[in-house]
Design a protein around this motif. Structure first.
Motif: not given
Length: 158
Positions: A51-80
């Motif tokens: 929720v934004g500090d000074d207005d109603a700016g709203l964003d919702a994000w989902i984050s996935f967790d689990g074994r073998d976490r990685k960071v890969d902006s090129q992979d379109p799949g769901l992964f930890p």
């Protein structure tokens, strides 16, 4: 712009009407998410509302967790390690006079709790109660009542 002057109950009513208009898009987005393949390495997920500090700016994000976490902006799949912005239509929520977000009115906390419950309702309407991994929704920085809502029948690990 929603001008300043609404009482808290009228503010909540106005916000609820705006959220009702966003619901079809939110439910469709969540149904699309639920249809995506979830690998066995994903063991949990969390939805976080910003929720934004000074207005109603709203964003919702989902984050996935689990074994073998990685960071890969090129992979379109769901992964930890993957985080996705949920396109719930909240940008159409509207702009509010910044005085709603001062200490006296505390509109940010009102919006945080209202939208958190709305996300839960949309999640369930989209069929998410039986999602393959435990998921909770919470508000970033504990704004509002600070209590997460469980979105799935599967409970998060203690």
């Amino acid at each position: 712009m929603i001008p300043f002057g609404l009482k808290k109950d009228a503010f909540v009513t106005r916000c609820t009407r705006l959220l009702d208009k966003c619901a079809p898009q939110a439910i469709g987005t969540l149904r699309d998410l639920f249809a995506r393949e979830l690998p066995p390495t994903v063991t949990a997920a969390s939805v976080e509302l910003f929720v934004g500090d000074d207005d109603a700016g709203l964003d919702a994000w989902i984050s996935f967790d689990g074994r073998d976490r990685k960071v890969d902006s090129q992979d379109p799949g769901l992964f930890p390690g993957r985080s996705l912005k949920l396109e719930l239509g909240l940008e159409a929520f509207g702009e509010f006079d910044e005085r709603y977000f001062g200490e006296k009115f505390d509109g940010g906390a009102l919006i945080a709790d209202l939208v958190k419950r709305w996300i839960a309702e949309c999640w369930w309407k989209a069929g998410g109660w039986t999602y393959a991994v435990p998921v909770e929704v919470s508000v970033h920085d504990g704004l509002g009542d600070g209590t997460p809502i469980r979105l799935t029948e599967r409970k998060p690990a203690a």
